[in-house]
Design a protein around this motif. Sequence first.
Motif, mmCIF file in Angstrom:
data_model
loop_
_atom_site.group_PDB
_atom_site.id
_atom_site.type_symbol
_atom_site.label_atom_id
_atom_site.label_comp_id
_atom_site.label_asym_id
_atom_site.label_seq_id
_atom_site.Cartn_x
_atom_site.Cartn_y
_atom_site.Cartn_z
ATOM 1 N N TRP A 44 6.345 5.624 -7.945
ATOM 2 C CA TRP A 44 6.443 6.536 -6.804
ATOM 3 C C TRP A 44 7.662 7.395 -7.090
ATOM 4 O O TRP A 44 8.784 6.895 -7.145
ATOM 5 N N ASP A 45 7.434 8.678 -7.315
ATOM 6 C CA ASP A 45 8.488 9.596 -7.721
ATOM 7 C C ASP A 45 8.920 10.441 -6.525
ATOM 8 O O ASP A 45 8.065 10.916 -5.767
ATOM 9 N N VAL A 46 10.236 10.617 -6.374
ATOM 10 C CA VAL A 46 10.781 11.312 -5.205
ATOM 11 C C VAL A 46 11.766 12.391 -5.643
ATOM 12 O O VAL A 46 12.657 12.143 -6.459
ATOM 13 N N HIS A 97 16.837 13.105 -7.593
ATOM 14 C CA HIS A 97 15.590 12.538 -8.091
ATOM 15 C C HIS A 97 15.701 11.024 -8.182
ATOM 16 O O HIS A 97 16.764 10.490 -8.489
ATOM 17 N N ILE A 108 13.534 8.052 3.236
ATOM 18 C CA ILE A 108 12.559 8.036 2.135
ATOM 19 C C ILE A 108 11.771 6.732 2.137
ATOM 20 O O ILE A 108 12.330 5.654 2.226
ATOM 21 N N GLY A 142 7.419 12.967 -2.136
ATOM 22 C CA GLY A 142 7.063 11.870 -3.019
ATOM 23 C C GLY A 142 5.640 12.008 -3.519
ATOM 24 O O GLY A 142 4.772 12.543 -2.823
ATOM 25 N N PHE A 162 12.887 7.223 -8.554
ATOM 26 C CA PHE A 162 11.535 6.659 -8.560
ATOM 27 C C PHE A 162 11.607 5.152 -8.392
ATOM 28 O O PHE A 162 12.610 4.526 -8.711
ATOM 29 N N TRP A 167 12.538 15.671 1.483
ATOM 30 C CA TRP A 167 12.098 15.002 0.273
ATOM 31 C C TRP A 167 10.588 15.095 0.139
ATOM 32 O O TRP A 167 9.875 15.327 1.111
ATOM 33 N N TRP A 222 9.887 4.452 -0.184
ATOM 34 C CA TRP A 222 9.811 4.198 -1.625
ATOM 35 C C TRP A 222 8.563 3.410 -2.018
ATOM 36 O O TRP A 222 8.385 3.060 -3.187
ATOM 37 N N LYS A 223 7.708 3.077 -1.082
ATOM 38 C CA LYS A 223 6.439 2.384 -1.339
ATOM 39 C C LYS A 223 6.604 0.958 -1.853
ATOM 40 O O LYS A 223 5.657 0.373 -2.363
ATOM 41 N N GLU A 225 2.762 9.837 -6.372
ATOM 42 C CA GLU A 225 2.494 8.794 -7.362
ATOM 43 C C GLU A 225 2.207 9.449 -8.700
ATOM 44 O O GLU A 225 1.328 10.309 -8.808
#
Length: 181
Positions: free
Chosen positions: A82-84, A119, A155, A100, A121, A98, A157-158, A102
């Motif tokens: 999971w990229d933020v 940045h 955020i 996010g 993840f 932000w 972050w999953k 995948e």
Amino acid sequence: MKILQTPLKDCYIIEPTVFVDDRGYFFEKYNEKKFEEFTGMNGHFVQDNISESSYGVLRGIHLQKGEHAQAKLVSCLEGKVWDVAVDLRENSPTFGQWFGIELSAENKLQLYIPRGFGHGFSVLSKTAVFSYKCDNFYHRESEGSVKFNDPDLGIDWKIAENDAILSDKDQNAPSFKDRNF
């Protein structure tokens, strides 16, 4: 190849056209000319970095500041993350917001993160190999960071926060309000 605008100003998703046959697949991962034509931004990269991490590793929120700021083109070569991206440019209309997405070896998506963004993840698969293309060289003295779980950013972050595996630097990063850049 499609280049798609995210809700954050100057931050883009790059979706390749993938050609698949019985031998495997082929795709153009990056094309500087197409990127510059679509975005109007310089997409010249000078440094590539690779990291390998296991499930729950959370890296971020990081940036390079000042004259050593970096734009990044990131992708996941193996596994899933999971990229933020966080807009930390104070004069930007999306400052403090932000986005996010995948990124995975399966979907082959990339995220372009402009200079002035933070940045990070989190790893969602058993392991992940992550690639960063940077448009400026790393400079240790120009590192900046923001706390991954800052309530002002909120955020997702999953992963469960108690599953997050963090470096000392990330655990002790300043809040968004107290950021060091």
